[in-house]
Design a protein around this motif. Structure first.
Motif, PDB file in Angstrom:
ATOM      1  N   ASP A 277       0.505  15.111  10.766  1.00 52.09           N
ATOM      2  CA  ASP A 277       0.560  16.561  10.556  1.00 52.09           C
ATOM      3  C   ASP A 277      -0.809  17.152  10.911  1.00 52.09           C
ATOM      4  OD1 ASP A 277       0.395  19.139   9.046  1.00 52.09           O
ATOM      5  OD2 ASP A 277       2.395  18.540   8.368  1.00 52.09           O
ATOM      6  N   PRO A 278      -0.838  18.278  11.619  1.00 50.54           N
ATOM      7  CA  PRO A 278      -2.130  18.881  11.979  1.00 50.54           C
ATOM      8  C   PRO A 278      -2.958  19.291  10.755  1.00 50.54           C
ATOM      9  CG  PRO A 278      -0.299  20.148  12.929  1.00 50.54           C
ATOM     10  CD  PRO A 278       0.291  18.994  12.189  1.00 50.54           C
ATOM     11  N   ARG A 279      -2.300  19.534   9.648  1.00 46.81           N
ATOM     12  CA  ARG A 279      -3.046  19.919   8.433  1.00 46.81           C
ATOM     13  C   ARG A 279      -3.896  18.765   7.905  1.00 46.81           C
ATOM     14  NH1 ARG A 279       1.918  22.045   5.023  1.00 46.81           N
ATOM     15  NH2 ARG A 279       2.777  20.242   6.073  1.00 46.81           N
TER      16      ARG A 279
ATOM     17  N   ARG B 228     -13.143  15.841  -0.175  1.00 51.03           N
ATOM     18  CA  ARG B 228     -11.744  15.487   0.072  1.00 51.03           C
ATOM     19  C   ARG B 228     -11.391  14.151  -0.592  1.00 51.03           C
ATOM     20  NH1 ARG B 228     -11.059  11.658   4.207  1.00 51.03           N
ATOM     21  NH2 ARG B 228     -13.004  11.154   5.212  1.00 51.03           N
ATOM     22  N   VAL B 229     -10.119  13.950  -0.856  1.00 52.20           N
ATOM     23  CA  VAL B 229      -9.634  12.697  -1.408  1.00 52.20           C
ATOM     24  C   VAL B 229      -9.098  11.886  -0.232  1.00 52.20           C
ATOM     25  CG1 VAL B 229      -7.954  11.648  -2.940  1.00 52.20           C
ATOM     26  CG2 VAL B 229      -8.994  13.836  -3.552  1.00 52.20           C
ATOM     27  N   GLY B 230      -9.454  10.612  -0.126  1.00 50.30           N
ATOM     28  CA  GLY B 230      -8.949   9.850   1.014  1.00 50.30           C
ATOM     29  C   GLY B 230      -9.355   8.492   0.877  1.00 50.30           C
TER      30      GLY B 230
ATOM     31  N   GLN C 152       0.836  -1.202   0.000  1.00 48.84           N
ATOM     32  CA  GLN C 152       0.000   0.000   0.000  1.00 48.84           C
ATOM     33  C   GLN C 152       0.876   1.259   0.000  1.00 48.84           C
ATOM     34  OE1 GLN C 152      -2.175   0.547   3.630  1.00 48.84           O
ATOM     35  NE2 GLN C 152      -3.382   2.242   2.844  1.00 48.84           N
ATOM     36  N   ILE C 153       1.931   1.251   0.806  1.00 50.85           N
ATOM     37  CA  ILE C 153       2.836   2.402   0.871  1.00 50.85           C
ATOM     38  C   ILE C 153       3.546   2.584  -0.467  1.00 50.85           C
ATOM     39  CG2 ILE C 153       4.984   3.243   1.911  1.00 50.85           C
ATOM     40  CD1 ILE C 153       3.986   1.968   4.557  1.00 50.85           C
ATOM     41  N   ASP C 154       4.019   1.492  -1.058  1.00 53.58           N
ATOM     42  CA  ASP C 154       4.691   1.589  -2.364  1.00 53.58           C
ATOM     43  C   ASP C 154       3.749   2.146  -3.422  1.00 53.58           C
ATOM     44  OD1 ASP C 154       6.973   0.558  -1.244  1.00 53.58           O
ATOM     45  OD2 ASP C 154       6.716  -1.465  -2.083  1.00 53.58           O
ATOM     46  N   GLN C 155       2.518   1.659  -3.447  1.00 50.78           N
ATOM     47  CA  GLN C 155       1.544   2.128  -4.434  1.00 50.78           C
ATOM     48  C   GLN C 155       1.219   3.609  -4.204  1.00 50.78           C
ATOM     49  OE1 GLN C 155      -2.134  -0.056  -4.433  1.00 50.78           O
ATOM     50  NE2 GLN C 155      -3.080   1.273  -5.954  1.00 50.78           N
ATOM     51  N   SER C 156       1.018   3.984  -2.960  1.00 48.83           N
ATOM     52  CA  SER C 156       0.709   5.378  -2.648  1.00 48.83           C
ATOM     53  C   SER C 156       1.883   6.287  -3.010  1.00 48.83           C
ATOM     54  CB  SER C 156       0.369   5.518  -1.166  1.00 48.83           C
ATOM     55  OG  SER C 156       0.096   6.853  -0.843  1.00 48.83           O
ATOM     56  N   THR C 157       3.087   5.824  -2.725  1.00 51.57           N
ATOM     57  CA  THR C 157       4.279   6.606  -3.058  1.00 51.57           C
ATOM     58  C   THR C 157       4.387   6.806  -4.565  1.00 51.57           C
ATOM     59  OG1 THR C 157       5.421   5.777  -1.108  1.00 51.57           O
ATOM     60  CG2 THR C 157       6.793   6.693  -2.847  1.00 51.57           C
ATOM     61  N   GLN C 158       4.132   5.738  -5.310  1.00 52.45           N
ATOM     62  CA  GLN C 158       4.200   5.849  -6.775  1.00 52.45           C
ATOM     63  C   GLN C 158       3.128   6.810  -7.304  1.00 52.45           C
ATOM     64  OE1 GLN C 158       6.600   4.534  -8.839  1.00 52.45           O
ATOM     65  NE2 GLN C 158       5.621   5.902 -10.282  1.00 52.45           N
ATOM     66  N   GLU C 159       1.898   6.678  -6.774  1.00 60.58           N
ATOM     67  CA  GLU C 159       0.814   7.576  -7.198  1.00 60.58           C
ATOM     68  C   GLU C 159       1.139   9.028  -6.859  1.00 60.58           C
ATOM     69  OE1 GLU C 159      -2.644   6.038  -5.239  1.00 60.58           O
ATOM     70  OE2 GLU C 159      -2.799   4.301  -6.571  1.00 60.58           O
TER      71      GLU C 159
ATOM     72  N   SER D 133      -0.953  12.606   0.397  1.00 62.36           N
ATOM     73  CA  SER D 133      -0.351  11.275   0.493  1.00 62.36           C
ATOM     74  C   SER D 133       0.111  10.997   1.914  1.00 62.36           C
ATOM     75  CB  SER D 133       0.828  11.165  -0.468  1.00 62.36           C
ATOM     76  OG  SER D 133       1.448   9.907  -0.329  1.00 62.36           O
ATOM     77  N   LEU D 134       0.759  11.981   2.519  1.00 59.78           N
ATOM     78  CA  LEU D 134       1.205  11.823   3.899  1.00 59.78           C
ATOM     79  C   LEU D 134       0.015  11.559   4.828  1.00 59.78           C
ATOM     80  CD1 LEU D 134       3.499  12.138   6.072  1.00 59.78           C
ATOM     81  CD2 LEU D 134       2.744  14.505   6.250  1.00 59.78           C
ATOM     82  N   CYS D 135      -1.047  12.330   4.650  1.00 62.68           N
ATOM     83  CA  CYS D 135      -2.229  12.189   5.505  1.00 62.68           C
ATOM     84  C   CYS D 135      -2.955  10.865   5.260  1.00 62.68           C
ATOM     85  CB  CYS D 135      -3.181  13.362   5.281  1.00 62.68           C
ATOM     86  SG  CYS D 135      -2.492  14.940   5.851  1.00 62.68           S
ATOM     87  N   LYS D 136      -2.870  10.368   4.041  1.00 66.83           N
ATOM     88  CA  LYS D 136      -3.517   9.087   3.729  1.00 66.83           C
ATOM     89  C   LYS D 136      -2.817   7.940   4.475  1.00 66.83           C
ATOM     90  CE  LYS D 136      -4.786   6.325  -0.309  1.00 66.83           C
ATOM     91  NZ  LYS D 136      -4.657   6.245  -1.763  1.00 66.83           N
TER      92      LYS D 136
END
Length: 124
Positions: A110-112, A122-124, A73-80, A101-104
């Motif tokens: 991060d507070p943001r 929102r995207v999530g 999941q992390i690899d896929q998210s990083t690539q996206e 991506s970080l928040c996902k």
């Protein structure tokens, strides 16, 4: 009890031998039962140990599978995210993709992230 007086020395010897034989047979029978009980306990302990090892192996396998899925999941998210940042029209959009991506992956990082969750559409 008069028959006890009539026993000869040979008769008393025979009674003693028979009594001793009976005691020995009883001791052998008790020893056999004890050994059988010990073997049964050892077999039960071996079974319990095998069941414990099987359960531990299943747990380890499940943990490894979850770790593999998380890594994928992390690899896929990083690539996206990398693709989205490269194709972003400007730096602000690229930064937004990086933050999303970080928040996902790490919503409390991060507070943001809380602000992104509160946005409509929102995207999530």
């Amino acid at each position: 009890m008069s028959f006890l007086r009539t026993l000869s020395l040979t008769g008393w010897l025979a009674v003693a031998v028979l009594t001793l034989a009976l005691i020995l047979l009883t001791m052998c029978a008790v020893d056999s039962r004890q050994k059988a009980a010990d073997r049964l306990r050892q077999a039960d302990a071996g079974k319990t140990l095998a069941e414990g090892r099987t359960a531990a192996a299943q747990d380890a396998s499940a943990i490894r599978d979850r770790a593999d899925a998380r890594e994928q999941q992390i690899d896929q998210s990083t690539q996206e995210t990398t693709d989205a940042i490269r194709n972003a029209p400007d730096d602000a959009a690229a930064g937004d993709h990086g933050l999303r991506s970080l928040c996902k992956l790490y919503p409390d990082r991060d507070p943001r992230c809380r602000m992104l969750e509160a946005r409509p559409g929102r995207v999530g």
